[in-house]
Design a protein around this motif. Sequence first.
Motif, PDB file in Angstrom:
ATOM      1  N   PHE A  33     -87.071  86.958 -11.253  1.00 21.53           N
ATOM      2  CA  PHE A  33     -85.467  86.991 -12.165  1.00 21.53           C
ATOM      3  C   PHE A  33     -84.670  86.915 -11.057  1.00 21.53           C
ATOM      4  CE2 PHE A  33     -81.974  88.709 -14.206  1.00 21.53           C
ATOM      5  CZ  PHE A  33     -81.670  88.057 -14.962  1.00 21.53           C
ATOM      6  N   LYS A  34     -84.609  87.331  -9.590  1.00 21.89           N
ATOM      7  CA  LYS A  34     -84.281  87.084  -8.431  1.00 21.89           C
ATOM      8  C   LYS A  34     -84.162  85.452  -7.759  1.00 21.89           C
ATOM      9  CE  LYS A  34     -83.226  89.076  -3.580  1.00 21.89           C
ATOM     10  NZ  LYS A  34     -83.313  87.383  -3.095  1.00 21.89           N
ATOM     11  N   GLY A  35     -85.165  84.912  -8.299  1.00 20.95           N
ATOM     12  CA  GLY A  35     -85.338  83.558  -7.580  1.00 20.95           C
ATOM     13  C   GLY A  35     -84.619  83.214  -8.990  1.00 20.95           C
ATOM     14  N   VAL A  36     -84.203  83.624  -9.898  1.00 23.70           N
ATOM     15  CA  VAL A  36     -84.025  83.153 -11.217  1.00 23.70           C
ATOM     16  C   VAL A  36     -82.176  82.801 -10.779  1.00 23.70           C
ATOM     17  CG1 VAL A  36     -83.885  82.666 -13.857  1.00 23.70           C
ATOM     18  CG2 VAL A  36     -85.299  82.744 -12.503  1.00 23.70           C
ATOM     19  N   ASN A  37     -81.524  83.765  -9.911  1.00 23.24           N
ATOM     20  CA  ASN A  37     -79.712  84.406 -10.261  1.00 23.24           C
ATOM     21  C   ASN A  37     -80.201  83.775  -8.823  1.00 23.24           C
ATOM     22  OD1 ASN A  37     -79.489  85.791 -12.152  1.00 23.24           O
ATOM     23  ND2 ASN A  37     -80.510  87.557 -11.878  1.00 23.24           N
ATOM     24  N   SER A  85     -81.666  75.683 -21.979  1.00 23.88           N
ATOM     25  CA  SER A  85     -80.724  75.872 -21.468  1.00 23.88           C
ATOM     26  C   SER A  85     -80.300  75.702 -19.574  1.00 23.88           C
ATOM     27  CB  SER A  85     -79.810  76.413 -22.112  1.00 23.88           C
ATOM     28  OG  SER A  85     -81.144  78.269 -21.119  1.00 23.88           O
ATOM     29  N   GLY A  86     -81.960  75.171 -19.012  1.00 24.85           N
ATOM     30  CA  GLY A  86     -81.218  74.965 -17.508  1.00 24.85           C
ATOM     31  C   GLY A  86     -83.173  75.640 -16.866  1.00 24.85           C
ATOM     32  N   GLU A  87     -83.205  76.781 -16.530  1.00 18.51           N
ATOM     33  CA  GLU A  87     -84.532  76.972 -15.607  1.00 18.51           C
ATOM     34  C   GLU A  87     -85.155  77.563 -16.510  1.00 18.51           C
ATOM     35  OE1 GLU A  87     -86.624  79.278 -11.916  1.00 18.51           O
ATOM     36  OE2 GLU A  87     -84.833  78.613 -11.885  1.00 18.51           O
ATOM     37  N   ARG A  88     -86.602  77.458 -16.698  1.00 14.37           N
ATOM     38  CA  ARG A  88     -87.356  78.036 -17.609  1.00 14.37           C
ATOM     39  C   ARG A  88     -88.055  79.499 -16.927  1.00 14.37           C
ATOM     40  NH1 ARG A  88     -93.250  78.675 -18.058  1.00 14.37           N
ATOM     41  NH2 ARG A  88     -94.453  78.214 -20.017  1.00 14.37           N
ATOM     42  N   VAL A  89     -87.619  80.490 -17.629  1.00 15.82           N
ATOM     43  CA  VAL A  89     -88.036  81.579 -17.089  1.00 15.82           C
ATOM     44  C   VAL A  89     -88.825  82.411 -18.486  1.00 15.82           C
ATOM     45  CG1 VAL A  89     -86.914  84.013 -17.288  1.00 15.82           C
ATOM     46  CG2 VAL A  89     -85.430  81.632 -16.502  1.00 15.82           C
ATOM     47  N   THR A  90     -90.494  83.202 -17.790  1.00 11.69           N
ATOM     48  CA  THR A  90     -90.957  83.214 -18.236  1.00 11.69           C
ATOM     49  C   THR A  90     -91.349  84.838 -17.980  1.00 11.69           C
ATOM     50  OG1 THR A  90     -92.690  83.406 -16.682  1.00 11.69           O
ATOM     51  CG2 THR A  90     -92.798  81.224 -17.609  1.00 11.69           C
ATOM     52  N   ILE A  91     -92.010  85.644 -18.946  1.00 10.37           N
ATOM     53  CA  ILE A  91     -92.263  87.270 -19.000  1.00 10.37           C
ATOM     54  C   ILE A  91     -93.352  87.474 -18.841  1.00 10.37           C
ATOM     55  CG2 ILE A  91     -89.687  87.210 -20.716  1.00 10.37           C
ATOM     56  CD1 ILE A  91     -91.759  87.975 -22.703  1.00 10.37           C
ATOM     57  N   SER A  92     -93.591  88.714 -18.402  1.00 13.12           N
ATOM     58  CA  SER A  92     -94.880  89.180 -18.572  1.00 13.12           C
ATOM     59  C   SER A  92     -94.760  90.743 -19.609  1.00 13.12           C
ATOM     60  CB  SER A  92     -95.328  89.569 -17.400  1.00 13.12           C
ATOM     61  OG  SER A  92     -95.904  88.647 -15.970  1.00 13.12           O
ATOM     62  N   ALA A  93     -95.369  91.105 -19.805  1.00 12.01           N
ATOM     63  CA  ALA A  93     -95.521  92.612 -21.079  1.00 12.01           C
ATOM     64  C   ALA A  93     -96.411  92.984 -21.009  1.00 12.01           C
ATOM     65  CB  ALA A  93     -94.301  91.636 -22.423  1.00 12.01           C
TER      66      ALA A  93
END
Length: 300
Positions: free
Chosen positions: A166-170, A235-243
């Motif tokens: 997420f830091k890289g996305v920001n 809407s922009g860059e694809r963001v993934t999650i680890s759950a």
Amino acid sequence: SVWAGASRRWSFRWRVMAVAFVATQVPLVTLAISLALWPQPSRLSMVALVLVATLLGTTVLLLVLTKWLGPLQTATDRLHHFLASGELQVGGPYPDNELGTLLEDIDLVSARLAAQRDAARADAAVDPVSGASSRRASEAFLDQVGPVAEGDGEAVSVVVVDLDDFKGVNDRQGHPYGDRVLQVVASTLRELPGVEHVGRWGGDEFLAVLRADPDAAVRAADRARALIADRTAASGERVTISAGVAPLTAGVSPSAVVATADAAAYAAKRAGRDRVVVAVPKLTVTTDATEATESARPAT
């Protein structure tokens, strides 16, 4: 009118002064009347007469003041109750004088304080960026749902979601886009079947509580994983999650369950990110992050 306002402003004060004056003059008036009607009274009879008149005047004064000041005592009790318990009790109607104005102002100030307190509590309970519940509100919810779940025997699972890089996305897209990603994650988690609560647990971590067993919770979390990736990509860059998923188990504190799910989420990151891992905690009263990591397994 001006006269009406002045009359209302001073009526209570003048009434108290008038009653006090009359009450204190009762012995003197009684003595004067007795001397006029009884030119040569004995000393003992005069003393007895003055004492009786003094007691009568004092009693009348105290009774009248007690009645007039009763609303002030009631307002004081309500104010103490509000300060002690936070529960607002509004009184009235009040007398049409300066004492009534004071009591109305006390109620008005108390109501404003209660409204400000409620607004502050509401603000503290919601994360202003994502719209999810705050961590404090999430902790309070977990403390409440744990005993309820144990009592009714219904399965409850905790899902911890950690955004990948997420830091890289920001850094790449800017913080406004990062804020929108947080909002997408929160709204997506709220859509899950059986969801009872969604909170922002940390900077890039979310927590969801589901009325579901671990297998159903894993399926729901995996659906959220796919939806978040699709919606952010649109809407922009694809963001993934680890759950990570962990069941709320009887005898295990909610904080330990969250630690278990959190460790499972980190296990998902180590396994390559963009996945869901279910944790099966050991059957001990205290479950720490190390145990959760050892028992975590990828969702199938």
